[in-house]
Write a protein that holds these residues in place. Structure first.
Motif, PDB file in Angstrom:
ATOM      1  N   ALA A 128       1.014  -1.080   0.158  1.00  0.00           N
ATOM      2  CA  ALA A 128       0.065   0.052  -0.054  1.00  0.00           C
ATOM      3  C   ALA A 128       0.800   1.441  -0.008  1.00  0.00           C
ATOM      4  O   ALA A 128       1.820   1.419   0.700  1.00  0.00           O
ATOM      5  CB  ALA A 128      -0.895   0.092   1.202  1.00  0.00           C
ATOM      6  N   LEU A 129       0.259   2.330  -0.723  1.00  0.00           N
ATOM      7  CA  LEU A 129       1.128   3.432  -0.800  1.00  0.00           C
ATOM      8  C   LEU A 129       0.163   4.762  -0.610  1.00  0.00           C
ATOM      9  O   LEU A 129      -0.977   4.706  -1.429  1.00  0.00           O
ATOM     10  CB  LEU A 129       1.711   3.685  -2.312  1.00  0.00           C
ATOM     11  CG  LEU A 129       2.510   5.094  -2.481  1.00  0.00           C
ATOM     12  CD1 LEU A 129       3.985   4.923  -1.764  1.00  0.00           C
ATOM     13  CD2 LEU A 129       2.953   5.204  -4.091  1.00  0.00           C
ATOM     14  N   LEU A 130       0.422   5.814   0.133  1.00  0.00           N
ATOM     15  CA  LEU A 130      -0.120   6.855   0.295  1.00  0.00           C
ATOM     16  C   LEU A 130       0.588   7.874  -0.531  1.00  0.00           C
ATOM     17  O   LEU A 130       1.995   8.257  -0.267  1.00  0.00           O
ATOM     18  CB  LEU A 130      -0.161   7.190   1.764  1.00  0.00           C
ATOM     19  CG  LEU A 130      -0.963   8.444   2.157  1.00  0.00           C
ATOM     20  CD1 LEU A 130      -2.500   8.250   1.495  1.00  0.00           C
ATOM     21  CD2 LEU A 130      -1.292   8.570   3.486  1.00  0.00           C
ATOM     22  N   LEU A 131       0.013   8.535  -1.479  1.00  0.00           N
ATOM     23  CA  LEU A 131       0.671   9.468  -2.367  1.00  0.00           C
ATOM     24  C   LEU A 131      -0.006  11.037  -1.792  1.00  0.00           C
ATOM     25  O   LEU A 131      -1.144  11.325  -1.796  1.00  0.00           O
ATOM     26  CB  LEU A 131       0.261   9.243  -3.811  1.00  0.00           C
ATOM     27  CG  LEU A 131       0.999   9.802  -5.062  1.00  0.00           C
ATOM     28  CD1 LEU A 131       2.377   9.437  -4.831  1.00  0.00           C
ATOM     29  CD2 LEU A 131       0.200   9.192  -6.308  1.00  0.00           C
ATOM     30  N   LEU A 132       1.151  12.007  -1.477  1.00  0.00           N
ATOM     31  CA  LEU A 132       0.701  13.030  -0.652  1.00  0.00           C
ATOM     32  C   LEU A 132       1.433  14.049  -1.567  1.00  0.00           C
ATOM     33  O   LEU A 132       2.299  14.286  -1.677  1.00  0.00           O
ATOM     34  CB  LEU A 132       1.027  13.110   0.686  1.00  0.00           C
ATOM     35  CG  LEU A 132       0.329  11.881   1.584  1.00  0.00           C
ATOM     36  CD1 LEU A 132       1.164  11.589   2.770  1.00  0.00           C
ATOM     37  CD2 LEU A 132      -1.079  12.280   2.091  1.00  0.00           C
ATOM     38  N   GLY A 133       0.368  15.243  -1.597  1.00  0.00           N
ATOM     39  CA  GLY A 133       1.234  16.593  -2.197  1.00  0.00           C
ATOM     40  C   GLY A 133       0.382  17.758  -2.188  1.00  0.00           C
ATOM     41  O   GLY A 133      -1.070  17.471  -2.110  1.00  0.00           O
ATOM     42  N   PRO A 134       0.664  18.921  -2.358  1.00  0.00           N
ATOM     43  CA  PRO A 134      -0.241  19.858  -2.636  1.00  0.00           C
ATOM     44  C   PRO A 134      -0.969  20.159  -3.913  1.00  0.00           C
ATOM     45  O   PRO A 134      -0.841  19.286  -4.761  1.00  0.00           O
ATOM     46  CB  PRO A 134       0.729  21.297  -2.413  1.00  0.00           C
ATOM     47  CG  PRO A 134       2.010  20.848  -2.939  1.00  0.00           C
ATOM     48  CD  PRO A 134       2.017  19.224  -2.488  1.00  0.00           C
ATOM     49  N   ALA A 135      -1.958  21.251  -4.197  1.00  0.00           N
ATOM     50  CA  ALA A 135      -2.543  21.270  -5.527  1.00  0.00           C
ATOM     51  C   ALA A 135      -1.399  21.385  -6.616  1.00  0.00           C
ATOM     52  O   ALA A 135      -0.323  21.896  -6.298  1.00  0.00           O
ATOM     53  CB  ALA A 135      -3.239  22.590  -5.238  1.00  0.00           C
ATOM     54  N   GLY A 136      -1.475  20.688  -7.628  1.00  0.00           N
ATOM     55  CA  GLY A 136      -0.880  20.930  -8.994  1.00  0.00           C
ATOM     56  C   GLY A 136       0.503  20.021  -8.777  1.00  0.00           C
ATOM     57  O   GLY A 136       1.481  20.341  -9.404  1.00  0.00           O
ATOM     58  N   SER A 137       0.661  19.190  -7.859  1.00  0.00           N
ATOM     59  CA  SER A 137       1.629  18.325  -7.610  1.00  0.00           C
ATOM     60  C   SER A 137       1.651  16.906  -8.642  1.00  0.00           C
ATOM     61  O   SER A 137       2.571  16.205  -8.483  1.00  0.00           O
ATOM     62  CB  SER A 137       2.022  17.949  -6.335  1.00  0.00           C
ATOM     63  OG  SER A 137       0.963  17.354  -5.549  1.00  0.00           O
ATOM     64  N   GLY A 138       0.563  16.945  -9.310  1.00  0.00           N
ATOM     65  CA  GLY A 138       0.537  15.704 -10.152  1.00  0.00           C
ATOM     66  C   GLY A 138       0.017  14.543  -9.553  1.00  0.00           C
ATOM     67  O   GLY A 138       0.412  13.518 -10.288  1.00  0.00           O
ATOM     68  N   ARG A 139      -0.678  14.413  -8.497  1.00  0.00           N
ATOM     69  CA  ARG A 139      -0.977  13.444  -7.968  1.00  0.00           C
ATOM     70  C   ARG A 139      -1.988  12.459  -8.654  1.00  0.00           C
ATOM     71  O   ARG A 139      -1.856  11.149  -9.059  1.00  0.00           O
ATOM     72  CB  ARG A 139      -1.927  13.617  -6.694  1.00  0.00           C
ATOM     73  CG  ARG A 139      -1.128  14.411  -5.489  1.00  0.00           C
ATOM     74  CD  ARG A 139      -2.054  14.654  -4.396  1.00  0.00           C
ATOM     75  NE  ARG A 139      -3.412  15.286  -4.907  1.00  0.00           N
ATOM     76  CZ  ARG A 139      -3.559  16.441  -5.135  1.00  0.00           C
ATOM     77  NH1 ARG A 139      -2.538  17.312  -4.932  1.00  0.00           N
ATOM     78  NH2 ARG A 139      -4.752  16.756  -5.292  1.00  0.00           N
TER      79      ARG A 139
END
Lengths: 257, 141
Positions: A27-38
């Motif tokens: 399992a992976l949690l992908l985190l980032g602000p707006a516009g970070s390509g999530r």
């Protein structure tokens, strides 16, 4: 072995690097602000999942992607996208019900479950405990499908969840601390402030640093580059200490409550 | 069991399983270790195991879930492969405050797995879906 190796890779992208970044653990949690390509990365993970297994991949999101990120389908093979099952539950409640009933819906197995945009669902979620239940249910579902996969695919059914989160989680901090315990592997996306004007002056190239943290291993960093056409390229960065100005780390997580 | 239980706790549960498998008995030192690691949950969990309160529910799809009848007679849902229980103690002490590893129901599930003492029940797929959503249904009432 995997379909990835049979296909022509995108120029500049390292498919092994992509695979390691997006599907490193159960399992992976992908985190980032707006516009970070999530979303682009989540979608690419779904393509990878569909391409590297004969089982289907499931892509869950509040709404369809505005456009499919370019390049991905060529990289993973044209057939891969047809083996992604897209579902768009509109609210937290419908998402939870959908996940709980996946064992009824899919009699075949799944090799990957992707949930893009968890933060939007948390808006209609009544408590951190319910958010934890959703994440636990997703993991339990992935485990159920792992057991349905043929024995030779030892990798099992993986889970990738993306969530918009800037440095300070603020009112989402309580939700975040309830769910992050379920994800030993977390990938933080940090958009670079410098953007490279394309030599063809057709737009700007966005650079994003992706830092993967998982217990027992050293953090690893990738550089994700979106060119003006939206093509994505990923390359592994040298280890920490060899890169200047590399300040991204798990220490910029929101404070635990 | 999920990746959220420390290695030490998992090792203890494996030792209990091994000892019970060989001697049909859990030695006192392992019981003490259980109390040491799991604190106040240990004795109530052993009590739940004694009373055969843990049921493993399976549906034709192969999906499984555990149901534990609490001391008050209330039914709680524990996910089979992942650290989650629908009881208030899990919400408060495990998730929110983080001062316990497990609630007594989850520990009872782990112990029942180790001792092979779960009740077994088969239900239709649709009913299993409803069991997975127990907490949600209760909020609707």
């Amino acid at each position: 072995m995997s379909a990835l190796q049979q296909q022509q890779p995108v120029p500049g992208a390292d498919p092994a690097s992509l695979l390691l970044l997006l599907l490193p653990r159960p399992a992976l949690l992908l985190l980032g602000p707006a516009g970070s390509g999530r979303s682009a990365l989540s979608f690419r993970a779904a393509l990878l999942g569909a391409a590297s297994s004969r089982a289907r991949a499931l892509f869950l999101a509040p709404r369809p992607l505005e456009r499919l990120p370019a390049g991905g389908a060529d990289a993973a093979g044209a057939g891969a996208i047809q083996r992604i099952h897209f579902l768009y539950p509109p609210s937290f409640r419908e998402l939870l019900q959908l996940v709980a009933s996946l064992h009824e819906t899919f009699s075949c197995s799944l090799s990957l479950v992707v949930l893009d945009g968890l933060e939007e669902y948390l808006g209609s979620c009544s408590s951190p405990a319910m958010a934890a239940q959703l994440v636990a249910l997703l993991l339990d579902t992935a485990n159920h499908f792992s057991q349905k996969l043929p024995v030779e695919s030892a990798a099992g059914c993986k889970l990738v969840v993306s969530m918009k989160l800037s440095g300070e989680a603020g009112e989402q901090a309580e939700y975040f601390s309830a769910i992050e315990r379920y994800f030993p592997a977390q990938c933080w996306l940090h958009p670079s402030t410098e953007e490279i004007a394309d030599s063809g002056s057709q737009g700007i190239t966005k650079l994003i640093r992706a830092r993967l943290s998982q217990p027992g291993t050293k953090d690893q960093e990738w550089l994700v580059r979106f060119d003006p056409q939206g093509d994505m390229r990923i390359s592994l960065l040298p280890c920490e200490g060899e890169v200047d100005g590399c300040t991204a780390s798990r220490s910029n997580r929101p404070p635990e409550t | 069991m999920g990746a959220t239980l420390p290695a030490l706790a998992e090792e203890l549960l494996r030792e209990i399983e091994k000892a019970f498998c060989e001697t049909s008995h859990v030695p006192d030192d392992l019981l003490l270790a259980l109390k040491f690691i799991f604190g106040a949950s240990a004795v109530p969990a052993l009590d739940l195991v004694d009373r055969q309160s843990v049921t493993r529910i399976t549906s034709p799809s192969g999906r499984q879930v555990y149901q534990v009848v609490g001391s008050s007679g209330k039914h709680y849902t524990c996910y089979a492969s992942c650290h989650f229980c629908s009881c208030p103690a899990f919400m408060f002490s495990v998730l929110r405050k983080g001062d316990s590893l497990v609630c007594k129901h989850l520990l009872a599930v782990y112990l029942s797995q180790a001792l092979g003492s779960c009740q077994e029940l088969t239900v239709p797929d649709k009913q299993l879906t409803r069991l997975l959503l127990q907490e949600e249904e209760e909020e609707e009432r």
